[in-house]
Design an enzyme around this catalytic site. Sequence first.
Site, PDB file in Angstrom:
ATOM      1  N   GLY A 135       0.756  -1.242   0.000  1.00  0.00           N
ATOM      2  CA  GLY A 135       0.000   0.000   0.000  1.00  0.00           C
ATOM      3  C   GLY A 135       0.782   1.285   0.000  1.00  0.00           C
TER       4      GLY A 135
ATOM      5  N   GLU B 278       3.917  -6.737   1.882  1.00  0.00           N
ATOM      6  CA  GLU B 278       3.550  -7.121   0.516  1.00  0.00           C
ATOM      7  C   GLU B 278       3.600  -5.907  -0.404  1.00  0.00           C
ATOM      8  OE1 GLU B 278      -0.432  -8.581   1.041  1.00  0.00           O
ATOM      9  OE2 GLU B 278       0.177 -10.237   2.327  1.00  0.00           O
ATOM     10  N   PRO B 279       4.737  -5.235  -0.493  1.00  0.00           N
ATOM     11  CA  PRO B 279       4.776  -4.033  -1.319  1.00  0.00           C
ATOM     12  C   PRO B 279       4.731  -4.378  -2.806  1.00  0.00           C
ATOM     13  CG  PRO B 279       6.973  -4.576  -0.560  1.00  0.00           C
ATOM     14  CD  PRO B 279       6.052  -5.570   0.088  1.00  0.00           C
TER      15      PRO B 279
ATOM     16  N   CYS C 209     -11.314   2.756 -29.631  1.00  0.00           N
ATOM     17  CA  CYS C 209     -12.581   3.437 -29.943  1.00  0.00           C
ATOM     18  C   CYS C 209     -13.396   3.746 -28.695  1.00  0.00           C
ATOM     19  CB  CYS C 209     -13.375   2.578 -30.900  1.00  0.00           C
ATOM     20  SG  CYS C 209     -12.382   2.148 -32.321  1.00  0.00           S
ATOM     21  N   GLU C 210     -12.813   4.497 -27.794  1.00  0.00           N
ATOM     22  CA  GLU C 210     -13.530   4.946 -26.595  1.00  0.00           C
ATOM     23  C   GLU C 210     -12.958   6.288 -26.187  1.00  0.00           C
ATOM     24  OE1 GLU C 210     -14.392   2.608 -23.294  1.00  0.00           O
ATOM     25  OE2 GLU C 210     -14.128   0.684 -24.311  1.00  0.00           O
TER      26      GLU C 210
ATOM     27  N   TYR D 241       1.132  -1.984 -12.154  1.00  0.00           N
ATOM     28  CA  TYR D 241      -0.233  -2.059 -12.667  1.00  0.00           C
ATOM     29  C   TYR D 241      -0.329  -1.491 -14.081  1.00  0.00           C
ATOM     30  CZ  TYR D 241      -0.746  -2.878  -7.700  1.00  0.00           C
ATOM     31  OH  TYR D 241      -0.580  -3.375  -6.439  1.00  0.00           O
TER      32      TYR D 241
END
Length: 419
Positions: A240, A274-275, A343-344, A372
């Site tokens: 986190g 848990e980085p 296409c968005e 991520y």
Amino acid sequence: MHFFTYKNNKFYAEAVSIEKIAKEVGTPCYIYSHKTLTRHYAAFDEAFKDVPHLICYSVKANSNIAVLNTFIKAGGGVDIVSGGELFRALKAGANPKKIVYSGVGKREDEIEYALKTGILMFNVESPEELRAINKIAGRLKKKANFAIRVNPNVDPKTHPYISTGLKKNKFGIETEQAIQEYVYAKNNLKNLIPIGVDCHIGSQLTQLSPFVDALRKTKEIILTLRSEGVEVKYLDMGGGLGITYENEDAPHPSKYGKAVIDATRGLDVTLIFEPGRVMVGNAGILVAKVLYTKQGTEKNFIIVDAAMNDLARPSLYGSYHAIKAVTKKSAKEIVADVVGPICESGDFFAKDRELPPFKSGDLMAIMSAGAYGFSMSSNYNSRPRAAEVMIKGNKFTIIRERESYKDLTKGEKIPKDRQ
Ligand code: LLP
């Protein structure tokens, strides 16, 4: 701190020119700096050098086996959330005794796989899961170490999609119930061994106080459990810790370390972390090429060859990623949106941003994309996934090849009666 810098107006990853990589590997491509990864690991490790601890890098942040192997070689374990992540971790050389398994929805086959692997512990997120693990362990004639992920009801003050430690979130078990479950397991679930307490309250936290609040509550739980005769050897603090994307004042791991050590003094536990993001976020960039520019009456658009399928964070969370020209430009900045070919209208990397006057053919580096980024990429719009490259000094290695068109239809089939 990272090792992406300009030298004579050209952008470099360590000692390798980004332009050279783009020429050889093509775009879009992710580039990771090995030196930055190891530095981040060392900074985190250093922060806890005075207390027993284990760093279990969170695989979901960036699951390339070369990245995992970098942390494993540095002495780390891993935090996994699926059978697929376990497979990757083992392929990368992880020591099973340094693997923790989190997640609200572990399937039977995944639990079995983890038990057969002999992982350090399951971080259990519901009473039903606890019973399921007990049953599967019994069938396999194994004992399962576990911690319960407690939901401490602490506001992590981050984006709501990545807040996990509030009662309204799906994660963990609330305090009272968690204590009851430990006691129940001790008396009734004979294939389980309680060894720890786990807590992860959210991601991209830029303040220390939510961590400290969660620790205070977790500490009380540990003391209560011990008074009930439940042994607690490990305190898993989850991940986190946030990073600087724009101008966030994210605490350095040493400050986080000090706060955690102060809050857990005298508790006699091995700390597990848990980085994810703090390890890889600023160690990676996404390099894209400008395809076209166009000037509307309201907006300027810079259309690049990377898209939301490559890096979903801006469209998903509205997150900021700095953008740099791979060859510095001296001309006056412009205000523009940087968009991809999908296409968005949600397919963007920046909106109304002051940027160098990019032209067709120019390369740009989308910064802080190591966490991520690739791990959340998809094939939307049938776009092959980007290549991933790791830099080590003056050398680079393609650690994942760019997908081909053939990869796109892998496993697909037209039913016979339609042929
Ligand atoms: N442990 C658990 C149980 C987690 O769920 C997570 C992240 C971590 C550790 C690692 O957290 P970190 O140190 O990276 O903050 N896709 C989002 C982030 C989702 C985080 C999910 N869980 C984003 O791009 O911001």
